[in-house]
Scaffold this active site. Structure first.
Site, short mmCIF file in Angstrom:
data_model
loop_
_atom_site.label_atom_id
_atom_site.label_comp_id
_atom_site.label_asym_id
_atom_site.label_seq_id
_atom_site.Cartn_x
_atom_site.Cartn_y
_atom_site.Cartn_z
CB ILE A 185 65.79 -26.11 49.12
CG1 ILE A 185 66.37 -24.73 49.39
CG2 ILE A 185 65.78 -26.42 47.62
CD1 ILE A 185 67.76 -24.49 48.84
CG HIS A 445 36.30 -12.32 64.66
ND1 HIS A 445 36.70 -13.63 64.83
CD2 HIS A 445 35.02 -12.37 64.22
CE1 HIS A 445 35.70 -14.43 64.53
NE2 HIS A 445 34.67 -13.70 64.15
P1 FAD Z 1 73.58 -13.98 48.09
O1 FAD Z 1 72.14 -13.66 47.90
O2 FAD Z 1 74.02 -15.36 47.80
O3 FAD Z 1 74.38 -12.95 47.19
C1 FAD Z 1 75.75 -12.99 47.07
C2 FAD Z 1 76.13 -12.37 45.74
O4 FAD Z 1 77.54 -12.20 45.73
C3 FAD Z 1 75.81 -13.25 44.54
O5 FAD Z 1 75.02 -12.53 43.63
C4 FAD Z 1 77.17 -13.58 43.93
O6 FAD Z 1 77.16 -13.59 42.50
C5 FAD Z 1 78.01 -12.43 44.43
N1 FAD Z 1 79.44 -12.74 44.52
C6 FAD Z 1 80.02 -13.84 45.07
N2 FAD Z 1 81.36 -13.74 45.02
C7 FAD Z 1 81.62 -12.54 44.43
C8 FAD Z 1 82.82 -11.87 44.12
N3 FAD Z 1 84.02 -12.37 44.39
N4 FAD Z 1 82.73 -10.66 43.49
C9 FAD Z 1 81.50 -10.12 43.21
N5 FAD Z 1 80.34 -10.72 43.51
C10 FAD Z 1 80.41 -11.91 44.12
N6 FAD Z 1 65.76 -17.01 52.20
C11 FAD Z 1 64.66 -16.46 52.77
O7 FAD Z 1 64.80 -15.70 53.74
N7 FAD Z 1 63.41 -16.70 52.29
C12 FAD Z 1 63.19 -17.51 51.25
O8 FAD Z 1 62.05 -17.72 50.84
C13 FAD Z 1 64.31 -18.13 50.64
N8 FAD Z 1 64.16 -18.96 49.59
C14 FAD Z 1 65.25 -19.52 49.00
C15 FAD Z 1 65.05 -20.40 47.95
C16 FAD Z 1 66.13 -21.00 47.33
C17 FAD Z 1 65.90 -21.95 46.19
C18 FAD Z 1 67.45 -20.69 47.77
C19 FAD Z 1 68.63 -21.30 47.09
C20 FAD Z 1 67.65 -19.82 48.83
C21 FAD Z 1 66.55 -19.24 49.46
N9 FAD Z 1 66.71 -18.39 50.55
C22 FAD Z 1 65.60 -17.84 51.14
C23 FAD Z 1 68.03 -18.04 51.10
C24 FAD Z 1 68.48 -16.66 50.57
O9 FAD Z 1 68.50 -16.68 49.17
C25 FAD Z 1 69.85 -16.31 51.11
O10 FAD Z 1 69.84 -16.41 52.52
C26 FAD Z 1 70.24 -14.89 50.73
O11 FAD Z 1 70.23 -14.73 49.34
C27 FAD Z 1 71.61 -14.54 51.29
O12 FAD Z 1 71.95 -13.25 50.92
P2 FAD Z 1 73.48 -12.79 50.76
O13 FAD Z 1 73.42 -11.37 50.37
O14 FAD Z 1 74.24 -13.18 51.95
O15 FAD Z 1 74.06 -13.67 49.57
P1 NAD Z 2 68.51 -27.44 54.85
O1 NAD Z 2 69.67 -27.38 55.74
O2 NAD Z 2 67.28 -26.68 55.18
O3 NAD Z 2 68.06 -28.95 54.64
C1 NAD Z 2 68.94 -29.92 54.18
C2 NAD Z 2 68.41 -31.28 54.60
O4 NAD Z 2 69.16 -32.28 53.96
C3 NAD Z 2 68.52 -31.53 56.09
O5 NAD Z 2 67.27 -31.95 56.57
C4 NAD Z 2 69.60 -32.60 56.20
O6 NAD Z 2 69.40 -33.46 57.29
C5 NAD Z 2 69.41 -33.32 54.88
N1 NAD Z 2 70.57 -34.06 54.41
C6 NAD Z 2 71.89 -33.69 54.47
N2 NAD Z 2 72.66 -34.63 53.87
C7 NAD Z 2 71.82 -35.60 53.43
C8 NAD Z 2 72.02 -36.81 52.71
N3 NAD Z 2 73.22 -37.20 52.33
N4 NAD Z 2 70.94 -37.56 52.42
C9 NAD Z 2 69.70 -37.17 52.80
N5 NAD Z 2 69.45 -36.01 53.47
C10 NAD Z 2 70.50 -35.24 53.76
O7 NAD Z 2 69.08 -27.00 53.42
P2 NAD Z 2 68.33 -26.62 52.07
O8 NAD Z 2 66.92 -27.08 52.09
O9 NAD Z 2 69.23 -27.09 51.00
O10 NAD Z 2 68.34 -25.05 52.13
C11 NAD Z 2 69.59 -24.34 52.17
C12 NAD Z 2 69.45 -23.01 52.84
O11 NAD Z 2 68.64 -22.14 52.08
C13 NAD Z 2 68.86 -23.15 54.21
O12 NAD Z 2 69.80 -22.69 55.13
C14 NAD Z 2 67.66 -22.27 54.22
O13 NAD Z 2 67.68 -21.42 55.33
C15 NAD Z 2 67.76 -21.45 52.94
N6 NAD Z 2 66.41 -21.40 52.35
C16 NAD Z 2 65.44 -20.75 53.02
C17 NAD Z 2 64.15 -20.74 52.52
C18 NAD Z 2 63.08 -20.04 53.29
O14 NAD Z 2 63.42 -19.25 54.15
N7 NAD Z 2 61.81 -20.27 52.99
C19 NAD Z 2 63.85 -21.42 51.36
C20 NAD Z 2 64.86 -22.10 50.72
C21 NAD Z 2 66.15 -22.07 51.22
#
Ligand code: FAD
Ligand code: NAD
Length: 466
Positions: A185, A445
């Site tokens: 992130i 290619h």
């Molecule tokens: P979520 O997507 O978190 O969905 C869970 C849902 O459950 C939520 O909508 C929540 O409101 C709902 N919920 C929770 N509790 C309840 C309840 N009690 N009742 C009803 N509903 C509830 N992953 C990638 O693979 N590629 C990426 O490019 C990527 N980019 C990301 C960028 C950012 C900024 C962030 C934060 C994450 C990113 N991720 C990415 C990670 C990805 O979003 C998550 O891995 C994925 O959304 C997980 O899916 P999930 O269905 O487990 O949960």
């Molecule tokens: P991350 O685990 O990828 O990175 C967190 C980083 O913060 C690590 O490098 C860790 O060493 C560092 N850190 C932890 N505590 C710290 C501190 N006190 N001070 C300084 N550095 C510290 O987590 P994220 O970037 O927050 O992403 C969260 C999750 O969302 C990840 O598991 C990732 O898989 C998912 N995500 C995926 C995508 C993608 O697939 N392109 C994009 C965004 C998020």
């Protein structure tokens, strides 16, 4: 058999939950999905994958116009200006189209969307906004939420110390953005705001960015982000933050301990990871206890310790990725239907959508070495004809193979389109390919993917273009 309202009730409509619900309905079951958010799609579609990629795309176009990349190819643009509200509008549009797309798919597959947060009242029953709903099977797909950093309080509305959700919605380009956490992130959203004009400092606790990725890839990524102008403060921890007016002051310390330092910023992004979300589920009611990391443990079939209660996605152990959650969702629905749903957790690709993209699947060199003798083939993007033509010199492909069997154990790539290239590598791993299989597969290619073929040839010491 007891009478239930539904065969399957899924809690949460993120990629794990909505896919499970749709697949279960496709398999002939009566399905409902509880979601408390205003829109379907979970973190990924609302505040994760999709909005971040919209901003990454827009900011890349801006940078290409602004930094002379377009001009180098003869595209004259005149004065380049940023219209941030329009960029944010495009992001909102993409999120709206995709979340409404899930609503359409629910209607098409006759999945009932129960609006509200669900909490267990028993293993076959939940309460949703005061109404009891029962189901034979319940799938927990509640995802994850931001890990807070003690002493650094997020206030997305104020827009000074924000989490990823706040950083996706900034109304202005910060002058100085400090990103706490050099993970996925931090680097993706740090890249967005750097491209749009912010000075970006990344403070990372470890001595390299991107924990979990191949060591050589992590090192190279650090060099590339530095070259792009990001300041990296590695082996450094943030111990506190204070906000005065429109400025934040962070206190930093060497990770190993030592003299404290301060850093000022007009915006701070806290991105130190995400944690499983089970708040409000009332797991006590069914006697389900999350593990020490807050995750819900399951067996290989996604069954929890409680009969007929299943769990998938970010809330269970494993990488927190949307495609992994979606594959879990498919598999759990198939298992509930009595079919065989399997997710190969050894072959989950990971992609960082920066420029260049950084991608990998399978084992890192470090992990592979621990298991036995390996061979490695590397090919630089500098020698790939398409990357060269596009003036995209950064990166390489690295293939790790078992020294005895030649079976491919891991593939890592830094390249502008590494996220697309890695699909081939995932398929290779899934099918148990050898490096020779890849080397003798005809690759079109000129494509960036030819670097995968050449890296495979390099495992055997014989690439052509190097
Ligand atoms: P979520 O997507 O978190 O969905 C869970 C849902 O459950 C939520 O909508 C929540 O409101 C709902 N919920 C929770 N509790 C309840 C309840 N009690 N009742 C009803 N509903 C509830 N992953 C990638 O693979 N590629 C990426 O490019 C990527 N980019 C990301 C960028 C950012 C900024 C962030 C934060 C994450 C990113 N991720 C990415 C990670 C990805 O979003 C998550 O891995 C994925 O959304 C997980 O899916 P999930 O269905 O487990 O949960
Ligand atoms: P991350 O685990 O990828 O990175 C967190 C980083 O913060 C690590 O490098 C860790 O060493 C560092 N850190 C932890 N505590 C710290 C501190 N006190 N001070 C300084 N550095 C510290 O987590 P994220 O970037 O927050 O992403 C969260 C999750 O969302 C990840 O598991 C990732 O898989 C998912 N995500 C995926 C995508 C993608 O697939 N392109 C994009 C965004 C998020």
């Amino acid at each position: 058999m007891a009478d239930y309202d539904y065969d399957v009730l899924v809690i949460g409509a993120g990629p794990g939950g909505y896919v499970a619900a749709i697949r279960a309905a496709q398999l002939g079951m009566k399905v409902a999905c509880a979601e408390g958010r205003e829109t379907l799609g979970g973190t990924c579609l609302n505040v994760g994958c999709i909005p971040s990629k919209a901003l990454l795309h827009g900011s890349e176009l801006f940078e290409e116009a602004h930094d002379g990349t377009l001009a180098k190819f003869g595209v004259k643009t005149g004065k380049v200006e940023l219209d941030l509200p329009t960029l944010q509008g495009e992001k909102v549009g993409a999120v709206k189209e995709l979340t409404q797309g899930i609503e359409f798919l629910f209607r098409k597959n006759k999945v009932d969307w129960l609006k509200g947060y669900a909490k267990f009242t028993g293993p076959h029953a939940v309460d949703i906004t005061g109404k009891t709903v029962t189901a034979k099977h319940i799938v927990i797909a509640t995802g994850s939420s931001v890990t807070p950093l003690p002493g650094v309080e997020v206030d997305n509305d104020a827009g000074i110390i924000v989490d990823s959700t706040g950083a996706l919605a900034l109304a202005r380009v910060p002058q100085h953005l400090v990103v706490i956490g050099g993970g996925v992130i931090g680097l993706e959203l740090g890249s967005v705001w750097r491209r749009l004009g912010a000075k970006v400092t990344v403070v990372e606790f470890l001595d390299q960015l991107l924990p979990g990725m191949d060591g050589e890839v992590r090192k190279e990524a650090g060099k590339i982000f530095k070259k792009q102008g990001m300041e990296l403060r590695l082996s450094t921890k943030v111990t506190g933050a204070s906000v005065k007016g429109k400025k934040a002051t962070l206190t930093l310390e060497p990770a190993a301990g030592g003299a404290a330092d301060t850093l000022e910023a007009d915006c701070v992004l806290v991105a130190i990871g995400r944690r499983p979300l089970t708040d409000g589920l009332n797991l006590n009611a069914i006697g389900l206890v999350p593990n020490a990391r807050g995750q819900i443990e399951t067996d290989h079939d996604f069954r929890t310790a409680v009969d007929d209660v299943w769990a998938v996605g970010d809330v269970v152990p494993g990488p927190m990725l949307a495609h992994k959650a979606a594959d879990d969702g498919l598999a759990v629905a198939e298992n509930i239907a009595g079919l065989t749903g399997i997710v190969n957790h050894d072959v989950i690709p990971g992609v960082v959508y920066t420029t260049p993209e950084i991608a990998g699947v399978g084992l890192t060199e470090e992990a592979a070495k621990e298991r036995g003798e390996i061979k490695i083939g590397k090919f630089p993007m500098l020698a790939n004809s398409r990357a060269k033509t596009n003036r995209e010199p950064d990166g390489f492909v690295k293939i790790i193979a078992d020294a005895k069997t030649d079976r491919v154990l891991g593939v890592w790539a830094i390249a502008t389109v590494a996220g697309t290239m890695i699909a081939e590598a995932a398929l290779a791993l899934e099918f148990g390919a050898t490096s020779e299989d890849i080397a003798y597969t005809c690759h079109a290619h000129p494509t960036h993917s030819e670097a995968i073929k050449e890296a495979a040839m390099a495992v055997r010491g014989k690439p052509i273009h190097m």
